[in-house]
Design a protein around this motif. Structure first.
Motif, mmCIF file in Angstrom:
data_model
loop_
_atom_site.group_PDB
_atom_site.id
_atom_site.type_symbol
_atom_site.label_atom_id
_atom_site.label_comp_id
_atom_site.label_asym_id
_atom_site.label_seq_id
_atom_site.Cartn_x
_atom_site.Cartn_y
_atom_site.Cartn_z
ATOM 1 N N PRO A 66 0.911 -1.255 0.149
ATOM 2 C CA PRO A 66 0.109 -0.032 -0.131
ATOM 3 C C PRO A 66 0.815 1.076 0.089
ATOM 4 O O PRO A 66 0.375 2.314 -0.645
ATOM 5 N N ALA A 67 1.999 1.432 0.435
ATOM 6 C CA ALA A 67 2.677 2.373 0.594
ATOM 7 C C ALA A 67 3.743 2.616 -0.516
ATOM 8 O O ALA A 67 3.959 3.736 -0.836
ATOM 9 N N LEU A 68 3.647 1.570 -1.560
ATOM 10 C CA LEU A 68 4.586 1.768 -2.452
ATOM 11 C C LEU A 68 3.554 1.944 -3.876
ATOM 12 O O LEU A 68 4.069 2.436 -4.828
ATOM 13 N N ARG A 69 2.458 1.530 -3.821
ATOM 14 C CA ARG A 69 1.527 1.491 -4.898
ATOM 15 C C ARG A 69 1.488 3.004 -5.645
ATOM 16 O O ARG A 69 1.252 3.885 -4.979
ATOM 17 N N GLY A 70 1.746 3.202 -6.924
ATOM 18 C CA GLY A 70 1.544 4.004 -7.646
ATOM 19 C C GLY A 70 2.902 5.112 -7.499
ATOM 20 O O GLY A 70 3.035 6.265 -8.325
ATOM 21 N N SER A 71 4.024 4.765 -6.886
ATOM 22 C CA SER A 71 5.136 5.520 -6.823
ATOM 23 C C SER A 71 6.099 5.130 -7.854
ATOM 24 O O SER A 71 6.250 4.202 -8.360
ATOM 25 N N LYS A 72 7.047 6.109 -8.119
ATOM 26 C CA LYS A 72 7.905 5.904 -9.316
ATOM 27 C C LYS A 72 9.343 5.808 -8.712
ATOM 28 O O LYS A 72 10.191 5.331 -9.315
ATOM 29 N N ALA A 73 9.669 6.061 -7.588
ATOM 30 C CA ALA A 73 10.940 5.981 -6.804
ATOM 31 C C ALA A 73 10.602 5.860 -5.201
ATOM 32 O O ALA A 73 9.473 6.202 -4.597
ATOM 33 N N VAL A 74 11.791 5.306 -4.529
ATOM 34 C CA VAL A 74 11.532 5.096 -2.892
ATOM 35 C C VAL A 74 12.931 5.649 -2.305
ATOM 36 O O VAL A 74 13.747 5.568 -2.896
ATOM 37 N N ILE A 75 12.441 6.506 -1.288
ATOM 38 C CA ILE A 75 13.881 6.894 -0.528
ATOM 39 C C ILE A 75 13.496 6.232 1.140
ATOM 40 O O ILE A 75 12.496 6.491 1.355
ATOM 41 N N SER A 76 14.598 5.682 1.513
ATOM 42 C CA SER A 76 14.682 5.315 2.783
ATOM 43 C C SER A 76 15.638 5.965 3.441
ATOM 44 O O SER A 76 16.969 6.089 3.346
ATOM 45 N N ALA A 77 14.977 6.571 4.637
ATOM 46 C CA ALA A 77 15.688 7.237 5.702
ATOM 47 C C ALA A 77 15.533 6.437 7.082
ATOM 48 O O ALA A 77 15.611 7.227 8.262
ATOM 49 N N LEU A 78 15.461 5.240 6.877
ATOM 50 C CA LEU A 78 15.422 4.427 8.042
ATOM 51 C C LEU A 78 16.484 4.655 8.812
ATOM 52 O O LEU A 78 17.616 4.750 8.461
ATOM 53 N N GLY A 79 16.445 4.596 10.367
ATOM 54 C CA GLY A 79 17.495 4.595 11.326
ATOM 55 C C GLY A 79 17.199 4.356 12.590
ATOM 56 O O GLY A 79 15.874 4.044 12.701
ATOM 57 N N VAL A 80 18.136 4.081 13.194
ATOM 58 C CA VAL A 80 18.017 3.560 14.701
ATOM 59 C C VAL A 80 18.294 4.608 15.743
ATOM 60 O O VAL A 80 19.130 5.573 15.452
ATOM 61 N N GLY A 81 17.979 4.579 16.877
ATOM 62 C CA GLY A 81 18.092 5.583 18.139
ATOM 63 C C GLY A 81 19.632 5.172 18.440
ATOM 64 O O GLY A 81 20.324 4.255 18.256
ATOM 65 N N ASN A 82 19.960 6.214 19.270
ATOM 66 C CA ASN A 82 21.351 6.223 19.323
ATOM 67 C C ASN A 82 21.727 5.801 21.120
ATOM 68 O O ASN A 82 22.778 5.977 21.620
ATOM 69 N N ASP A 83 20.504 5.296 21.598
ATOM 70 C CA ASP A 83 21.055 4.789 22.928
ATOM 71 C C ASP A 83 21.734 3.354 23.129
ATOM 72 O O ASP A 83 21.711 2.635 21.821
ATOM 73 N N ILE A 84 22.335 3.192 24.000
ATOM 74 C CA ILE A 84 23.362 2.223 23.989
ATOM 75 C C ILE A 84 22.867 0.966 23.741
ATOM 76 O O ILE A 84 23.686 0.006 22.810
ATOM 77 N N GLY A 85 21.802 0.492 24.123
ATOM 78 C CA GLY A 85 21.155 -0.768 24.065
ATOM 79 C C GLY A 85 20.783 -1.018 22.659
ATOM 80 O O GLY A 85 20.977 -2.045 22.063
ATOM 81 N N THR A 86 20.079 0.078 22.004
ATOM 82 C CA THR A 86 19.863 -0.259 20.406
ATOM 83 C C THR A 86 21.092 -0.229 19.641
ATOM 84 O O THR A 86 21.032 -1.027 18.802
ATOM 85 N N LEU A 87 22.111 0.383 19.857
ATOM 86 C CA LEU A 87 23.298 0.392 19.329
ATOM 87 C C LEU A 87 24.111 -0.947 19.503
ATOM 88 O O LEU A 87 24.627 -1.582 18.247
ATOM 89 N N ALA A 88 23.846 -1.283 20.396
ATOM 90 C CA ALA A 88 24.506 -2.902 20.770
ATOM 91 C C ALA A 88 23.873 -3.959 19.812
ATOM 92 O O ALA A 88 24.415 -4.970 19.591
ATOM 93 N N ASP A 89 22.576 -3.953 19.980
ATOM 94 C CA ASP A 89 21.600 -4.893 19.363
ATOM 95 C C ASP A 89 20.751 -4.197 18.652
ATOM 96 O O ASP A 89 19.731 -4.325 18.618
ATOM 97 N N PRO A 90 21.149 -3.441 17.246
ATOM 98 C CA PRO A 90 20.273 -2.683 16.732
ATOM 99 C C PRO A 90 19.295 -3.625 15.746
ATOM 100 O O PRO A 90 19.538 -4.799 15.272
ATOM 101 N N PRO A 91 17.819 -3.299 15.444
ATOM 102 C CA PRO A 91 16.878 -3.955 14.674
ATOM 103 C C PRO A 91 17.516 -4.193 13.350
ATOM 104 O O PRO A 91 18.114 -3.128 12.864
ATOM 105 N N PRO A 92 17.194 -5.097 12.619
ATOM 106 C CA PRO A 92 17.735 -5.066 11.104
ATOM 107 C C PRO A 92 17.154 -4.200 9.992
ATOM 108 O O PRO A 92 16.674 -4.716 9.223
ATOM 109 N N LEU A 93 16.808 -3.001 10.310
ATOM 110 C CA LEU A 93 16.141 -2.110 9.639
ATOM 111 C C LEU A 93 16.898 -2.060 8.353
ATOM 112 O O LEU A 93 16.298 -1.980 6.964
#
Length: 236
Positions: A66-93
């Motif tokens: 649904p988020a892609l339908r009709g689009s000609k291009a995609v931009i990903s600005a995905l990112g993770v938080g900078n807290d120690i726990g997240t940086l040590a085990d970041p989600p696989p974004l």
């Protein structure tokens, strides 16, 4: 560096990670250029402009069509938080998330994707001493993901660009950022969210830097490039 076909307004583009600092800059600048914008993130964004179409999507497990339908291009600005726990085990974004976006793009017939990586994939020996000794090593797991994301994109048939900013900071858009191939220019370290957003949109609009890794940074004041600035960013 190669060049792909340009994608110009009023084409529709989908922006993932739209509620982050770079993501919000992307949404606003894309609208100002005349694009139709689908702003996508988990939970949406109460601050998104009314002109953007919001479609909530979880890149790690949700339906992305649904988020892609009709689009000609995609931009990903995905990112993770900078807290120690997240940086040590970041989600696989960057890895799983980008792979799922790529699969969904293929199903929708979309070829162009611009993602945000980091110059530190190429060289982490930059910046003030506290950055090199503290912040850069803490980013190891995130940088490993970014490196794998770039490798996966390079093996795909997609028309991709991985923009590699320096150490990100707030500030208004400028016209004097330096864009170089693969690694930020010697003597530079910082990049503004607004400038990174502008480069990512330029990559979509002009077709430049196809299947390449442009790096972006600019000269900032000594205060913004200091060990004190590192401490402020760690405590933010």
């Amino acid at each position: 560096m190669s060049t792909a076909s340009p994608i110009t307004p009023p084409a529709q583009i989908t922006i993932f990670g739209a509620s982050g600092r770079t993501g919000r800059a992307l949404v606003q600048q894309a609208l100002e250029r005349g694009y139709k914008v689908v702003a996508s993130d988990v939970g949406g964004d109460p601050y998104a402009p009314d002109a953007a179409t919001q479609i909530e999507a979880d890149v790690l497990g949700g339906d992305l069509a649904p988020a892609l339908r009709g689009s000609k291009a995609v931009i990903s600005a995905l990112g993770v938080g900078n807290d120690i726990g997240t940086l040590a085990d970041p989600p696989p974004l960057y890895t799983k998330g980008t792979a799922r976006i790529a699969d969904a793009m293929k199903a929708e017939g979309i070829e162009r994707i611009v993602v945000m990586s980091a110059t530190f994939v190429a060289n982490s020996e930059r910046g003030p001493l506290l950055f090199r000794l503290g912040t850069a090593p803490a980013l190891t797991n995130v940088l490993d993901q970014m490196e794998q994301m770039e490798a996966d994109l390079a093996q795909s048939r997609l028309d991709w660009t991985a923009v590699r900013p320096g150490w990100l900071m707030e500030g208004p858009r400028t016209d004097d950022s330096v864009v170089t191939e693969d690694e930020i220019a010697e003597g530079l370290i910082r990049a503004r969210h607004e400038d990174v957003a502008a480069l990512m949109l330029d990559c979509v609009e002009t077709g430049q830097w196809s299947r390449a890794t442009p790096a972006i940074a600019r000269s900032e004041s000594e205060v913004n490039e200091s060990n004190e600035a590192v401490m402020k960013s760690l405590l933010a």
